[in-house]
Design an enzyme around this catalytic site. Structure first.
Site, short mmCIF file in Angstrom:
data_model
loop_
_atom_site.label_atom_id
_atom_site.label_comp_id
_atom_site.label_asym_id
_atom_site.label_seq_id
_atom_site.Cartn_x
_atom_site.Cartn_y
_atom_site.Cartn_z
N LYS A 13 -20.48 12.34 77.59
CA LYS A 13 -20.48 13.35 78.68
C LYS A 13 -19.06 13.85 78.89
CE LYS A 13 -18.35 10.45 81.75
NZ LYS A 13 -17.00 10.63 82.29
N PRO A 95 -15.10 7.89 71.30
CA PRO A 95 -13.90 7.04 71.43
C PRO A 95 -13.97 6.16 72.67
CG PRO A 95 -13.33 9.39 71.60
CD PRO A 95 -14.80 9.33 71.35
N LEU A 100 -15.39 9.52 78.28
CA LEU A 100 -16.56 10.25 77.79
C LEU A 100 -17.83 9.41 78.01
CD1 LEU A 100 -15.10 11.60 74.40
CD2 LEU A 100 -15.23 12.80 76.58
N GLY A 102 -18.71 6.37 76.87
CA GLY A 102 -19.27 5.81 75.63
C GLY A 102 -20.15 4.59 75.85
N GLY A 103 -19.64 3.60 76.56
CA GLY A 103 -20.42 2.38 76.80
C GLY A 103 -21.65 2.70 77.65
N ASP A 137 -21.67 5.89 85.52
CA ASP A 137 -22.08 7.02 84.68
C ASP A 137 -23.49 6.86 84.11
OD1 ASP A 137 -19.64 8.29 85.01
OD2 ASP A 137 -18.76 7.37 83.22
P1 ATP Z 1 -16.09 5.31 81.70
O1 ATP Z 1 -15.46 6.65 81.83
O2 ATP Z 1 -17.60 5.34 81.71
O3 ATP Z 1 -15.52 4.27 82.61
P2 ATP Z 1 -14.94 5.25 79.10
O4 ATP Z 1 -15.68 6.33 78.44
O5 ATP Z 1 -13.54 5.56 79.53
O6 ATP Z 1 -15.76 4.71 80.29
P3 ATP Z 1 -15.96 3.30 77.31
O7 ATP Z 1 -16.00 3.90 75.96
O8 ATP Z 1 -17.26 3.18 78.03
O9 ATP Z 1 -14.87 4.02 78.19
O10 ATP Z 1 -15.28 1.86 77.12
C1 ATP Z 1 -14.65 1.15 78.16
C2 ATP Z 1 -14.69 -0.34 77.83
O11 ATP Z 1 -16.05 -0.77 77.96
C3 ATP Z 1 -14.32 -0.68 76.39
O12 ATP Z 1 -12.96 -0.97 76.26
C4 ATP Z 1 -15.19 -1.90 76.06
O13 ATP Z 1 -14.48 -3.11 76.28
C5 ATP Z 1 -16.32 -1.85 77.09
N1 ATP Z 1 -17.64 -1.60 76.46
C6 ATP Z 1 -18.75 -2.25 76.77
N2 ATP Z 1 -19.79 -1.79 76.06
C7 ATP Z 1 -19.34 -0.81 75.27
C8 ATP Z 1 -19.94 0.04 74.31
N3 ATP Z 1 -21.24 -0.04 74.03
N4 ATP Z 1 -19.17 0.98 73.72
C9 ATP Z 1 -17.86 1.05 74.04
N5 ATP Z 1 -17.23 0.26 74.91
C10 ATP Z 1 -17.96 -0.67 75.54
#
Ligand code: ATP
Length: 285
Positions: A13, A95, A100, A102-103, A137
């Site tokens: 997103k 990434p 974005l 991702g998790g 999210d």
């Molecule tokens: P958000 O903005 O939703 O807080 P983000 O996009 O900045 O998150 P993510 O890619 O979700 O960051 O990753 C944040 C942390 O979540 C990672 O460093 C990792 O330790 C943990 N994590 C848990 N599950 C996942 C997953 N399926 N993919 C990526 N990271 C994950």
């Protein structure tokens, strides 16, 4: 007959607007955001199996049991007393630590997938409500598309959307959401909290000038000192005439493209020279 295996896209997103409206008594920040899913996505494969497992390729920084995808499965299994185990395979393209989601995208895909594999017949709102236990999210990512998201992420109002070509720049390092909110809390309180209504209307009308003028992310000033490549990416995009904004809590920056390939190539080359990866993507409707 019940399915044994399912492949799902887990789209990332962006936040066209992200405003922090205050702090709630439960410690959460009160947010308002215009969010939209994009074509950049992880692939999630779910297979019913005797034992649980969760593999990410490439690996992420947390152990499998803390992976949000695994935690989504645990939540569903406990809540609905589901039999057997689940093997989760994630091919990561989003990434990590990029803002974005991702998790959260992977968790949302598991919620949707388990609903289908185990024929639970839960609707999107029920899945979103469950998903809020996993992260702010997740409710939006269960719905996808374009929405006004409020509260601490639990209120999702789906809206009519348009498809926009975007570039996404990913600095070499991600940012921790907690660290960015902590930095935000140390900043002087905002004098004005922007209303995303004009941006919503501009996005629907595909009024590019109005969109560029209304992009807002109140977390950006907090994140900039933590990751200098955010400002570098924005500068490069703006130099090539592409309005740009940090997504979520960073560190990724998205730019609204006009589809001009030469302009996109020039920006991508300049970003690459600065050590910043960049992808073409588009919003999903
Ligand atoms: P958000 O903005 O939703 O807080 P983000 O996009 O900045 O998150 P993510 O890619 O979700 O960051 O990753 C944040 C942390 O979540 C990672 O460093 C990792 O330790 C943990 N994590 C848990 N599950 C996942 C997953 N399926 N993919 C990526 N990271 C994950």
């Amino acid at each position: 007959m019940a399915r044994e295996k399912l492949r799902l896209n887990a789209p990332a997103k962006i936040n066209w607007a992200l405003t922090v409206c205050g702090r709630r008594s439960d410690g959460y920040h009160q947010l308002q955001s215009l969010m939209q899913t994009i074509s950049l996505c992880d692939q999630v494969e779910l297979s019913r199996s005797a034992a649980d497992s969760c593999r990410c390729c490439p690996e992420v920084s947390c152990p499998p049991q803390q992976n949000l995808a695994w935690r989504a499965w645990e939540l569903m299994r406990r809540r609905y007393a589901l039999p057997g185990g689940l093997a989760i395979e994630i091919r990561k393209a989003i990434p990590s630590g990029g803002g974005l989601g991702g998790g959260s995208a992977d968790a949302a895909a598991v919620l949707r997938g388990v609903n289908e594999l185990f024929e639970l017949n839960l609707n999107r709102s029920q899945l979103a409500e469950l998903g809020f236990q996993l992260g702010a999210d997740v409710p939006f990512l269960v719905h996808g598309g374009f929405a006004l998201v409020g509260g601490a992420g639990e209120t999702v109002q789906p809206l009519t959307a348009a498809e926009y070509p975007l570039l996404i720049a990913a600095p070499a390092a991600g940012l921790s959401t907690a660290a960015v909110f902590a930095a935000y809390d140390r900043l002087p309180p905002a004098a004005v909290i922007p209303d995303p209504e004009e941006l919503r209307a501009a996005l629907l009308a595909q009024d590019r000038a109005a969109i560029a003028a209304q992009l807002v992310n109140m977390l950006e000033p907090a994140a900039l000192p933590l990751c200098p490549q955010i400002a570098a990416a924005k500068d490069i995009f703006l130099r090539w005439g592409l309005p740009a904004l940090m997504s979520g809590s960073g560190s990724c920056v998205f730019a609204l493209s006009d589809g001009d390939r030469q302009r996109e190539e020039a920006a991508i080359a300049a970003l690459s020279a600065a050590g910043i990866s960049c992808w073409r993507t588009h919003t999903l409707v």
